[in-house]
Design a protein around this motif. Structure first.
Motif, PDB file in Angstrom:
ATOM      1  N   GLY A  13       0.791  -1.221   0.000  1.00  0.00           N
ATOM      2  CA  GLY A  13       0.000   0.000   0.000  1.00  0.00           C
ATOM      3  C   GLY A  13       0.824   1.271   0.000  1.00  0.00           C
ATOM      4  N   HIS A  14       2.146   1.146   0.097  1.00  0.00           N
ATOM      5  CA  HIS A  14       3.003   2.332  -0.002  1.00  0.00           C
ATOM      6  C   HIS A  14       2.838   2.926  -1.400  1.00  0.00           C
ATOM      7  N   PRO A  15       2.784   4.253  -1.523  1.00  0.00           N
ATOM      8  CA  PRO A  15       2.511   4.848  -2.840  1.00  0.00           C
ATOM      9  C   PRO A  15       3.494   4.442  -3.935  1.00  0.00           C
ATOM     10  N   ASP A  16       4.774   4.314  -3.621  1.00  0.00           N
ATOM     11  CA  ASP A  16       5.727   3.868  -4.638  1.00  0.00           C
ATOM     12  C   ASP A  16       5.443   2.436  -5.074  1.00  0.00           C
ATOM     13  N   LYS A  17       5.026   1.614  -4.119  1.00  0.00           N
ATOM     14  CA  LYS A  17       4.708   0.227  -4.450  1.00  0.00           C
ATOM     15  C   LYS A  17       3.381   0.108  -5.192  1.00  0.00           C
ATOM     16  N   VAL A  18       2.446   0.998  -4.925  1.00  0.00           N
ATOM     17  CA  VAL A  18       1.223   1.042  -5.734  1.00  0.00           C
ATOM     18  C   VAL A  18       1.599   1.280  -7.188  1.00  0.00           C
ATOM     19  N   ALA A  19       2.503   2.236  -7.411  1.00  0.00           N
ATOM     20  CA  ALA A  19       2.948   2.548  -8.768  1.00  0.00           C
ATOM     21  C   ALA A  19       3.658   1.345  -9.399  1.00  0.00           C
ATOM     22  N   ASP A  20       4.536   0.686  -8.645  1.00  0.00           N
ATOM     23  CA  ASP A  20       5.234  -0.492  -9.166  1.00  0.00           C
ATOM     24  C   ASP A  20       4.260  -1.593  -9.560  1.00  0.00           C
ATOM     25  N   GLN A  21       3.247  -1.827  -8.722  1.00  0.00           N
ATOM     26  CA  GLN A  21       2.311  -2.911  -8.996  1.00  0.00           C
ATOM     27  C   GLN A  21       1.443  -2.623 -10.220  1.00  0.00           C
ATOM     28  N   ILE A  75      -5.176  -3.917  -3.780  1.00  0.00           N
ATOM     29  CA  ILE A  75      -4.286  -3.521  -2.686  1.00  0.00           C
ATOM     30  C   ILE A  75      -5.081  -3.149  -1.436  1.00  0.00           C
ATOM     31  N   GLY A  76      -6.246  -2.546  -1.633  1.00  0.00           N
ATOM     32  CA  GLY A  76      -7.077  -2.183  -0.487  1.00  0.00           C
ATOM     33  C   GLY A  76      -7.515  -0.739  -0.456  1.00  0.00           C
ATOM     34  N   TYR A  77      -7.219   0.024  -1.505  1.00  0.00           N
ATOM     35  CA  TYR A  77      -7.675   1.420  -1.573  1.00  0.00           C
ATOM     36  C   TYR A  77      -9.075   1.441  -2.190  1.00  0.00           C
ATOM     37  N   THR A  78     -10.061   1.198  -1.322  1.00  0.00           N
ATOM     38  CA  THR A  78     -11.444   1.035  -1.776  1.00  0.00           C
ATOM     39  C   THR A  78     -12.410   2.012  -1.105  1.00  0.00           C
TER      40      THR A  78
END
Length: 435
Positions: A13-21, A75-78
């Motif tokens: 859920g880290h913003p950089d990891k959201v972008a990577d995913q 990821i869970g941003y719902t």
């Protein structure tokens, strides 16, 4: 003389990891329907917005907006209160065709012989392995990954710590003795996003409410998170040993005192900004190239996987207790311009590091096409790499399901993390005359 060494990890859920995913899931969708796709997709996320940029050459069409939304929801941003959720965020795409000037050096040279496929860029890549853990990873980064992954599991189960939100980070500091052996945990830092589950009242100030939330989270980390790590059979025994024995380590929880605003609303995220988290936690050198959103013609990705595969098999075979391998390429050229080895004085063979490097070149074909084939990198295997590290993971076979309103649905059998396989031990032992 002993020393301290620290490594960090971040959650999915880290913003950089959201972008990577998002970037890696886009890569998977292109490769699922056209394995010859050339992809270099990058993502930026911020409050309520996703920006997709990059270059793609492919025979298929991918609904990139739909893919991005699926990833964000998974990821869970719902929830709209996060100020970033998959159903309502804006998604802007500026993806365009790959440069012909780059493509001519990759595909152009492969027309006569596929093995002549040139490297997609110049640069140097590093692989590393050591015997600190059962998966040949440095202990600090391995433990940091375990903590945030287990915290995410607790969040998704929803039975305890129900206030958890998707964004979190960990940092682990290990004390080493003068022999370089992990002796104890010095400090663990856990920062986790959370609901504002205690609010001010007539008898409770804002500061008191914030302090109460931090105390609750600290108690829950000690009551639920750390015991869950100890109870997990897949967690390395050295991590469990240190966690059980180090009773006096510092445990810092949400050191700012509050972490309600997080995720892409709290900080913008970019593909490729967590390259040390993705690799070895700073334990070895890094060439600077990111992995996510790239197809395997980009040696930033494929050669980094290949050097990890080599390093892990060499350590497992007994060549050295620790090894770092550097490989470098020129754009459009198939064979690497150099291979460099550092065994840190821990080699068990009567060879110089340069002689070991020469032997590696004999055992492993390091041309990009050969790497792709050896590690099965033209399959849609990348979304799973985009959080909790690309290395130290367990190889596994699975069926991945892809849907497309344009190309139809597709099930693909893949093997994840092939570069973690110990399938060259016998060849390495034979080449180095090891029993």
């Amino acid at each position: 003389m002993g020393y301290l060494f620290s490594s960090e990890s971040v959650s999915e859920g880290h913003p950089d990891k959201v972008a990577d995913q998002i970037s890696d899931t886009l890569a998977d969708n292109f490769l699922a329907y056209d394995p010859t796709s050339k992809i270099a997709c990058e993502t930026m996320v911020t409050t309520g917005q996703v920006f997709l940029v990059g270059e793609v050459k492919s025979k298929t069409y991918v609904d990139v907006q739909d893919v991005a939304r699926q990833v964000i929801n998974r990821i869970g941003y719902t929830k709209s209160e996060y100020q970033f959720d998959g159903n309502s965020c804006g998604v802007l795409s500026a993806i365009h065709e790959q440069s012909d000037d780059i493509n001519r050096g990759v595909d152009g040279k492969a027309k006569a012989d596929p093995m002549n496929q040139g490297a997609g860029d110049q640069g140097m890549m590093f692989g590393y392995a050591c015997n600190e853990t059962s998966n040949y990873m440095p202990l600090p980064i391995e433990m940091a990954h375990v903590l945030v992954k287990k915290l995410a599991d607790i969040r998704k189960e929803g039975k305890v710590m129900t206030y958890l939100r998707p964004d979190s980070k960990s940092q682990v500091t290990i004390r080493y003795n003068d022999k370089g052996e992990a002796e104890a945990i010095d400090t663990i830092v856990i920062s986790t996003q959370h609901d504002e589950f205690i609010t001010p009242s007539a008898s409770l100030s804002q500061g008191q409410a914030d302090e109460a939330m931090v105390n609750t989270i600290r108690n829950d980390v000690q009551q639920y998170l750390l015991p869950a790590v100890l109870a997990d059979n897949d967690v390395d025994s050295n991590i469990k040993r240190l966690l059980s024995a180090s009773h006096d380590f510092r445990l810092l929880i949400n050191p700012t005192g509050k972490f309600v605003i997080g995720g892409p609303h709290g900080d913008s995220g970019l593909t490729g900004r967590k390259i040390i988290v993705d690799t070895y936690g700073g334990r070895c050198a890094h060439g600077g190239g990111a992995f996510s959103g790239k197809d395997p013609s980009k040696v930033d990705r494929s050669a980094a996987y290949a050097t990890r595969h080599i390093a892990k098999n060499l350590v497992a075979a007994g060549v050295s207790d620790e090894i770092q391998i550097q490989v470098a390429y020129a754009i459009g050229v198939a064979r690497p311009v150099s291979i460099c080895v550092n065994t840190f004085g821990k080699s068990h063979v009567k060879m110089s590091d340069s002689e070991i490097a020469e032997k590696i070149g004999d055992i492993f074909d390091m041309r990009p096409k050969a790497i792709e084939e050896r590690l099965q990198l033209r399959k849609p295997i990348y979304a799973e790499t985009a959080s909790y590290g690309h290395f130290g993971r367990k190889p596994q076979k699975m069926t991945k399901h892809f849907t497309s309103r344009y190309e139809g649905n597709k099930d693909i059998e893949v093997e994840l993390f092939t570069w973690e396989k110990l399938d060259y031990i016998d060849k390495v032992k034979s080449a180095f005359n090891l029993k």
